[in-house]
Design an enzyme around this catalytic site. Structure first.
Site, PDB file in Angstrom:
ATOM      1  N   VAL A 139       0.839  -1.206   0.000  1.00 35.68           N
ATOM      2  CA  VAL A 139       0.000   0.000   0.000  1.00 35.68           C
ATOM      3  C   VAL A 139       0.874   1.257   0.000  1.00 35.68           C
ATOM      4  CG1 VAL A 139      -1.789   1.256   1.283  1.00 35.68           C
ATOM      5  CG2 VAL A 139      -1.891  -1.233   1.126  1.00 35.68           C
ATOM      6  N   ASP A 147      10.713   4.934   5.162  1.00 35.04           N
ATOM      7  CA  ASP A 147      10.592   3.538   5.562  1.00 35.04           C
ATOM      8  C   ASP A 147      11.491   3.322   6.780  1.00 35.04           C
ATOM      9  OD1 ASP A 147      13.189   3.208   4.731  1.00 35.04           O
ATOM     10  OD2 ASP A 147      12.689   2.057   2.940  1.00 35.04           O
ATOM     11  N   TYR A 177      -2.097 -11.202  15.360  1.00 32.16           N
ATOM     12  CA  TYR A 177      -2.129 -10.112  14.377  1.00 32.16           C
ATOM     13  C   TYR A 177      -3.412  -9.286  14.535  1.00 32.16           C
ATOM     14  CZ  TYR A 177      -2.726  -7.846   9.793  1.00 32.16           C
ATOM     15  OH  TYR A 177      -2.960  -6.942   8.785  1.00 32.16           O
TER      16      TYR A 177
HETATM   17  P1  NDP Z   1       3.139  -4.974   3.565  1.00 32.07           P
HETATM   18  O1  NDP Z   1       3.560  -6.125   4.390  1.00 32.07           O
HETATM   19  O2  NDP Z   1       3.272  -5.027   2.083  1.00 32.07           O
HETATM   20  O3  NDP Z   1       3.891  -3.661   4.045  1.00 32.07           O
HETATM   21  C1  NDP Z   1       4.092  -3.361   5.395  1.00 32.07           C
HETATM   22  C2  NDP Z   1       5.256  -2.433   5.454  1.00 32.07           C
HETATM   23  O4  NDP Z   1       5.493  -2.126   6.818  1.00 32.07           O
HETATM   24  C3  NDP Z   1       6.549  -3.009   4.872  1.00 32.07           C
HETATM   25  O5  NDP Z   1       7.117  -2.117   3.945  1.00 32.07           O
HETATM   26  C4  NDP Z   1       7.427  -3.171   6.102  1.00 32.07           C
HETATM   27  O6  NDP Z   1       8.784  -2.904   5.852  1.00 32.07           O
HETATM   28  C5  NDP Z   1       6.882  -2.059   6.986  1.00 32.07           C
HETATM   29  N1  NDP Z   1       7.328  -2.240   8.347  1.00 32.07           N
HETATM   30  C6  NDP Z   1       7.308  -3.348   9.106  1.00 32.07           C
HETATM   31  N2  NDP Z   1       7.895  -3.091  10.293  1.00 32.07           N
HETATM   32  C7  NDP Z   1       8.295  -1.806  10.267  1.00 32.07           C
HETATM   33  C8  NDP Z   1       8.961  -0.961  11.166  1.00 32.07           C
HETATM   34  N3  NDP Z   1       9.404  -1.381  12.361  1.00 32.07           N
HETATM   35  N4  NDP Z   1       9.188   0.327  10.814  1.00 32.07           N
HETATM   36  C9  NDP Z   1       8.823   0.780   9.616  1.00 32.07           C
HETATM   37  N5  NDP Z   1       8.182   0.017   8.692  1.00 32.07           N
HETATM   38  C10 NDP Z   1       7.935  -1.263   9.028  1.00 32.07           C
HETATM   39  O7  NDP Z   1       1.651  -4.660   3.997  1.00 32.07           O
HETATM   40  P2  NDP Z   1       0.451  -4.039   3.151  1.00 32.07           P
HETATM   41  O8  NDP Z   1       0.920  -2.887   2.351  1.00 32.07           O
HETATM   42  O9  NDP Z   1      -0.251  -5.155   2.487  1.00 32.07           O
HETATM   43  O10 NDP Z   1      -0.464  -3.555   4.358  1.00 32.07           O
HETATM   44  C11 NDP Z   1      -0.814  -2.185   4.555  1.00 32.07           C
HETATM   45  C12 NDP Z   1      -1.816  -2.128   5.680  1.00 32.07           C
HETATM   46  O11 NDP Z   1      -2.980  -2.858   5.340  1.00 32.07           O
HETATM   47  C13 NDP Z   1      -1.328  -2.686   7.019  1.00 32.07           C
HETATM   48  O12 NDP Z   1      -1.795  -1.873   8.052  1.00 32.07           O
HETATM   49  C14 NDP Z   1      -1.986  -4.054   7.094  1.00 32.07           C
HETATM   50  O13 NDP Z   1      -2.183  -4.454   8.432  1.00 32.07           O
HETATM   51  C15 NDP Z   1      -3.287  -3.772   6.389  1.00 32.07           C
HETATM   52  N6  NDP Z   1      -3.919  -4.953   5.789  1.00 32.07           N
HETATM   53  C16 NDP Z   1      -3.202  -5.745   4.930  1.00 32.07           C
HETATM   54  C17 NDP Z   1      -3.783  -6.873   4.376  1.00 32.07           C
HETATM   55  C18 NDP Z   1      -3.041  -7.767   3.441  1.00 32.07           C
HETATM   56  O14 NDP Z   1      -3.644  -8.721   2.920  1.00 32.07           O
HETATM   57  N7  NDP Z   1      -1.772  -7.518   3.144  1.00 32.07           N
HETATM   58  C19 NDP Z   1      -5.187  -7.226   4.663  1.00 32.07           C
HETATM   59  C20 NDP Z   1      -5.845  -6.314   5.564  1.00 32.07           C
HETATM   60  C21 NDP Z   1      -5.216  -5.215   6.085  1.00 32.07           C
HETATM   61  P3  NDP Z   1       9.814  -4.107   5.568  1.00 32.07           P
HETATM   62  O15 NDP Z   1       9.511  -4.554   4.170  1.00 32.07           O
HETATM   63  O16 NDP Z   1      11.138  -3.426   5.722  1.00 32.07           O
HETATM   64  O17 NDP Z   1       9.523  -5.161   6.592  1.00 32.07           O
END
Ligand code: NDP
Length: 298
Positions: A12, A30, A128
């Site tokens: 996202v 990030d 989660y």
């Molecule tokens: P992704 O897993 O693609 O992205 C999550 C991001 O968060 C990654 O870039 C990750 O970085 C980053 N992240 C993790 N830990 C940290 C940290 N300590 N500091 C900074 N950044 C961090 O998730 P989505 O884009 O799919 O999800 C976006 C939102 O939507 C989230 O809130 C998720 O809970 C929600 N959501 C997602 C669903 C799904 O199917 N994916 C379904 C429903 C809701 P890195 O790559 O470095 O770990």
């Protein structure tokens, strides 16, 4: 308008870099950003970032999204999904910023077959979902000017996703077995990012906090993982990809056939009437976005 984005490289977050850019000055971070702290594990650091940037809107796309791993890594999941959103909300309140955040259908227990409404009782089944719910609650308690977008089954052209896995397996195998008793709507990260941009426009500083709250955002319609996989194989076959699997050799199985550390909800349907009514938006059918993503990656 100044926008501060956390988690710029997730599914996202990547799309938000595109959709938010035309709205004003975008500062996108990030966890590895150096000039400003973008690591959600560093609560003091992200609070300092908010105070330094002084954004009108904070968008938090970072999260701990490894659903199964969270079961044995609860402290880290809690730090990123609950404590960090709380800290961002506190900093948003202190600086007068809006906070936009994402949450999940996993805050519900997955019972029944009715699409979940925003006010329905929550009942997360795993770590989660519990940590994401606590994140929502901390935001609501700290910062009146918030938009929490609960979504489901997110995919993007960039990075790995269910559709890509199905395509790979369909090239290698004659038959696939896919779960047919979990229901939801595959939702594109691009759609979420575009909807977010529309909402941010409506939540400009000075806008009434009556629009604040939780909104369900998912593509229209519903399917099971099995229906989703069949659709992917069908689209790819029609596009001429050399597959060993056909839609008719995607076999349905119950969730019990694939035991995982985290229990997943059977009913992930989200009722999006509130979002569509309040923001005058129309959410497209899930097939439209998935077909578009497939055309992009194949
Ligand atoms: P992704 O897993 O693609 O992205 C999550 C991001 O968060 C990654 O870039 C990750 O970085 C980053 N992240 C993790 N830990 C940290 C940290 N300590 N500091 C900074 N950044 C961090 O998730 P989505 O884009 O799919 O999800 C976006 C939102 O939507 C989230 O809130 C998720 O809970 C929600 N959501 C997602 C669903 C799904 O199917 N994916 C379904 C429903 C809701 P890195 O790559 O470095 O770990």
């Amino acid at each position: 308008m100044k926008i501060l984005l956390f988690g710029k490289n997730g599914q996202v977050g990547w799309e938000l870099q595109r959709s938010l850019a035309p709205l004003g000055d975008l500062v996108a971070l990030d966890r590895h950003s150096t000039d400003l702290c973008g690591d959600l594990a560093n609560l003091g650091g992200i609070s300092d970032t908010v105070r330094q940037v002084r954004p009108d809107v904070i968008v938090n796309a970072a999260a701990y999204t490894a659903v199964d791993k969270a079961e044995s890594d609860a402290a880290n999941a809690h730090a990123i999904n609950a404590a960090a959103p709380g800290a961002l909300a506190e900093a948003a309140k202190a600086t007068g910023a809006w906070l936009v955040h994402y949450s999940t259908d996993y805050v519900f227990d997955g019972s029944g077959s009715k699409p979940w409404e925003e006010g329905d009782p929550t009942g997360p089944l795993g770590v989660y979902g519990r940590t994401k719910l606590e994140g929502e609650q901390r935001i609501a308690a700290q910062c009146a000017n918030h938009l929490i977008l609960r979504t489901s089954w997110v995919y993007a052209a960039r990075g790995g996703n269910f559709a890509k896995t199905m395509l790979r397996l369909a090239r290698e195998r004659d038959r696939l077995t896919v779960i047919n008793d979990q229901f939801g709507a595959p939702t594109g990260a691009d759609l979420l990012a575009d909807v977010t941009a529309h909402m941010v426009r409506s939540a400009l500083p000075g806008a009434s906090d009556r629009i604040a709250g939780i909104y369900h955002v998912a593509a229209a319609g519903e399917t099971s993982w099995h229906g989703y996989a069949r659709f992917v194989v069908d689209c790819a076959s029609k596009a001429g990809l050399p597959l060993k699997t056909s839609p008719d050799t995607v076999d349905p199985v119950p969730t019990t056939a694939f035991p995982t550390p985290a229990v997943r909800p059977h009913n992930s349907r989200l009722n999006t009437a509130k979002l569509q009514g309040c923001f005058d938006l129309k959410l497209p059918a899930w097939q439209q976005g998935v077909a578009r993503m497939l055309a992009e990656i194949t």
